[in-house]
Design a protein around this motif. Structure first.
Motif, PDB file in Angstrom:
ATOM      1  N   GLN A  11     -13.325  22.469  -3.661  1.00 34.29           N
ATOM      2  CA  GLN A  11     -14.451  21.877  -4.266  1.00 34.29           C
ATOM      3  C   GLN A  11     -14.123  21.735  -5.786  1.00 34.29           C
ATOM      4  O   GLN A  11     -14.552  20.626  -6.133  1.00 34.29           O
ATOM      5  CB  GLN A  11     -15.599  22.910  -4.238  1.00 34.29           C
ATOM      6  CG  GLN A  11     -16.129  23.173  -2.765  1.00 34.29           C
ATOM      7  CD  GLN A  11     -17.404  24.049  -2.815  1.00 34.29           C
ATOM      8  OE1 GLN A  11     -17.541  24.728  -4.011  1.00 34.29           O
ATOM      9  NE2 GLN A  11     -18.005  23.961  -1.779  1.00 34.29           N
ATOM     10  N   LYS A  12     -13.136  22.170  -6.246  1.00 35.66           N
ATOM     11  CA  LYS A  12     -12.683  22.014  -7.642  1.00 35.66           C
ATOM     12  C   LYS A  12     -12.137  20.519  -7.577  1.00 35.66           C
ATOM     13  O   LYS A  12     -12.380  19.838  -8.734  1.00 35.66           O
ATOM     14  CB  LYS A  12     -11.856  23.057  -8.097  1.00 35.66           C
ATOM     15  CG  LYS A  12     -11.139  22.528  -9.474  1.00 35.66           C
ATOM     16  CD  LYS A  12     -10.152  23.804  -9.519  1.00 35.66           C
ATOM     17  CE  LYS A  12      -9.446  23.534 -10.786  1.00 35.66           C
ATOM     18  NZ  LYS A  12      -8.015  24.430 -11.112  1.00 35.66           N
ATOM     19  N   GLU A  13     -11.484  20.041  -6.634  1.00 34.05           N
ATOM     20  CA  GLU A  13     -10.960  18.640  -6.599  1.00 34.05           C
ATOM     21  C   GLU A  13     -11.616  17.715  -6.154  1.00 34.05           C
ATOM     22  O   GLU A  13     -11.486  16.387  -6.438  1.00 34.05           O
ATOM     23  CB  GLU A  13      -9.487  18.634  -5.697  1.00 34.05           C
ATOM     24  CG  GLU A  13      -8.506  19.687  -5.907  1.00 34.05           C
ATOM     25  CD  GLU A  13      -7.368  19.758  -5.238  1.00 34.05           C
ATOM     26  OE1 GLU A  13      -7.060  18.873  -4.349  1.00 34.05           O
ATOM     27  OE2 GLU A  13      -6.568  20.667  -5.175  1.00 34.05           O
ATOM     28  N   ILE A  14     -13.108  17.955  -5.795  1.00 36.38           N
ATOM     29  CA  ILE A  14     -14.200  16.869  -5.477  1.00 36.38           C
ATOM     30  C   ILE A  14     -15.105  16.738  -6.616  1.00 36.38           C
ATOM     31  O   ILE A  14     -15.772  17.620  -6.985  1.00 36.38           O
ATOM     32  CB  ILE A  14     -14.664  17.589  -4.249  1.00 36.38           C
ATOM     33  CG1 ILE A  14     -13.812  17.686  -3.107  1.00 36.38           C
ATOM     34  CG2 ILE A  14     -15.731  16.191  -3.844  1.00 36.38           C
ATOM     35  CD1 ILE A  14     -14.396  17.922  -1.877  1.00 36.38           C
ATOM     36  N   PRO A  15     -14.891  15.563  -7.261  1.00 36.56           N
ATOM     37  CA  PRO A  15     -15.799  15.510  -8.336  1.00 36.56           C
ATOM     38  C   PRO A  15     -17.308  15.272  -7.843  1.00 36.56           C
ATOM     39  O   PRO A  15     -17.539  14.757  -6.750  1.00 36.56           O
ATOM     40  CB  PRO A  15     -15.325  14.171  -9.109  1.00 36.56           C
ATOM     41  CG  PRO A  15     -14.646  13.298  -7.889  1.00 36.56           C
ATOM     42  CD  PRO A  15     -14.145  14.386  -7.082  1.00 36.56           C
ATOM     43  N   HIS A  16     -18.179  15.899  -8.669  1.00 35.41           N
ATOM     44  CA  HIS A  16     -19.539  15.908  -8.297  1.00 35.41           C
ATOM     45  C   HIS A  16     -19.834  16.386  -7.117  1.00 35.41           C
ATOM     46  O   HIS A  16     -20.549  15.581  -6.143  1.00 35.41           O
ATOM     47  CB  HIS A  16     -20.210  14.392  -8.513  1.00 35.41           C
ATOM     48  CG  HIS A  16     -19.797  13.645  -9.948  1.00 35.41           C
ATOM     49  ND1 HIS A  16     -20.043  14.216 -11.011  1.00 35.41           N
ATOM     50  CD2 HIS A  16     -19.119  12.768 -10.073  1.00 35.41           C
ATOM     51  CE1 HIS A  16     -19.791  13.461 -11.967  1.00 35.41           C
ATOM     52  NE2 HIS A  16     -18.807  12.568 -11.470  1.00 35.41           N
ATOM     53  N   ARG A  22     -18.833  21.460   5.388  1.00 32.13           N
ATOM     54  CA  ARG A  22     -18.085  20.636   6.089  1.00 32.13           C
ATOM     55  C   ARG A  22     -17.715  19.426   5.302  1.00 32.13           C
ATOM     56  O   ARG A  22     -18.504  18.844   4.456  1.00 32.13           O
ATOM     57  CB  ARG A  22     -18.610  20.146   7.509  1.00 32.13           C
ATOM     58  CG  ARG A  22     -19.099  21.287   8.286  1.00 32.13           C
ATOM     59  CD  ARG A  22     -19.517  21.177   9.498  1.00 32.13           C
ATOM     60  NE  ARG A  22     -19.932  22.020  10.517  1.00 32.13           N
ATOM     61  CZ  ARG A  22     -19.405  23.206  10.933  1.00 32.13           C
ATOM     62  NH1 ARG A  22     -18.279  23.425  10.741  1.00 32.13           N
ATOM     63  NH2 ARG A  22     -20.094  24.170  11.561  1.00 32.13           N
ATOM     64  N   TYR A  23     -16.531  18.748   5.452  1.00 31.04           N
ATOM     65  CA  TYR A  23     -15.955  17.772   4.677  1.00 31.04           C
ATOM     66  C   TYR A  23     -15.601  16.748   5.749  1.00 31.04           C
ATOM     67  O   TYR A  23     -15.161  16.985   6.771  1.00 31.04           O
ATOM     68  CB  TYR A  23     -14.872  18.190   3.736  1.00 31.04           C
ATOM     69  CG  TYR A  23     -15.413  19.101   2.576  1.00 31.04           C
ATOM     70  CD1 TYR A  23     -16.162  18.710   1.622  1.00 31.04           C
ATOM     71  CD2 TYR A  23     -15.031  20.441   2.941  1.00 31.04           C
ATOM     72  CE1 TYR A  23     -16.293  19.560   0.687  1.00 31.04           C
ATOM     73  CE2 TYR A  23     -15.837  21.312   1.847  1.00 31.04           C
ATOM     74  CZ  TYR A  23     -16.388  20.934   0.930  1.00 31.04           C
ATOM     75  OH  TYR A  23     -16.710  21.883  -0.150  1.00 31.04           O
TER      76      TYR A  23
END
Length: 120
Positions: A11-16, A22-23
């Motif tokens: 999650q830290k690497e996904i902005p906003h 699930r991704y």
């Protein structure tokens, strides 16, 4: 679902990021090596093609990650590592426990991922 420590890193690497369980990802099937064609860069070329396919403007899949369930052996694991894949779980014991195996069990495969956003 991911363990808390890995989920926080992803999650830290996904902005906003939204708090998703699930991704969007594509599972790459098993890749094999014909002994006659080893060490010619064909596997790396294939992986480069797969990565570029999913970041192409014409691709409408919306996938963010590539996932592999690699054989838990030195050659396949190092191949994926050289191609930028990371382990989904920080240790084999953590993966075993989280996927329902005994934490002391030796896994036949390891889950790895590649974040396509790193190419854009």
């Amino acid at each position: 679902m991911l363990p808390n420590s890995r989920e926080k890193k992803v999650q830290k690497e996904i902005p906003h990021s939204k708090q998703m369980r699930r991704y969007p990802a594509v599972l790459i099937g098993r890749l094999g090596i014909n002994k006659e064609y080893k060490h010619r860069g064909i596997g790396t070329d294939l992986m480069t093609f797969i990565k570029s396919w999913f970041i192409d403007a014409g691709n409408k899949t919306g996938c963010r990650f590539l996932i592999v369930d690699a054989y838990n052996e030195k050659v396949p694991l190092s191949y994926y590592e050289k191609n930028g894949f990371k382990y989904l779980f920080s240790s084999e014991a953590q993966e075993a426990e989280y996927t329902g195996f005994n934490a002391d069990a030796h896994l036949n495969t390891r889950l790895m991922f590649f974040d396509l956003i790193s190419l854009t």
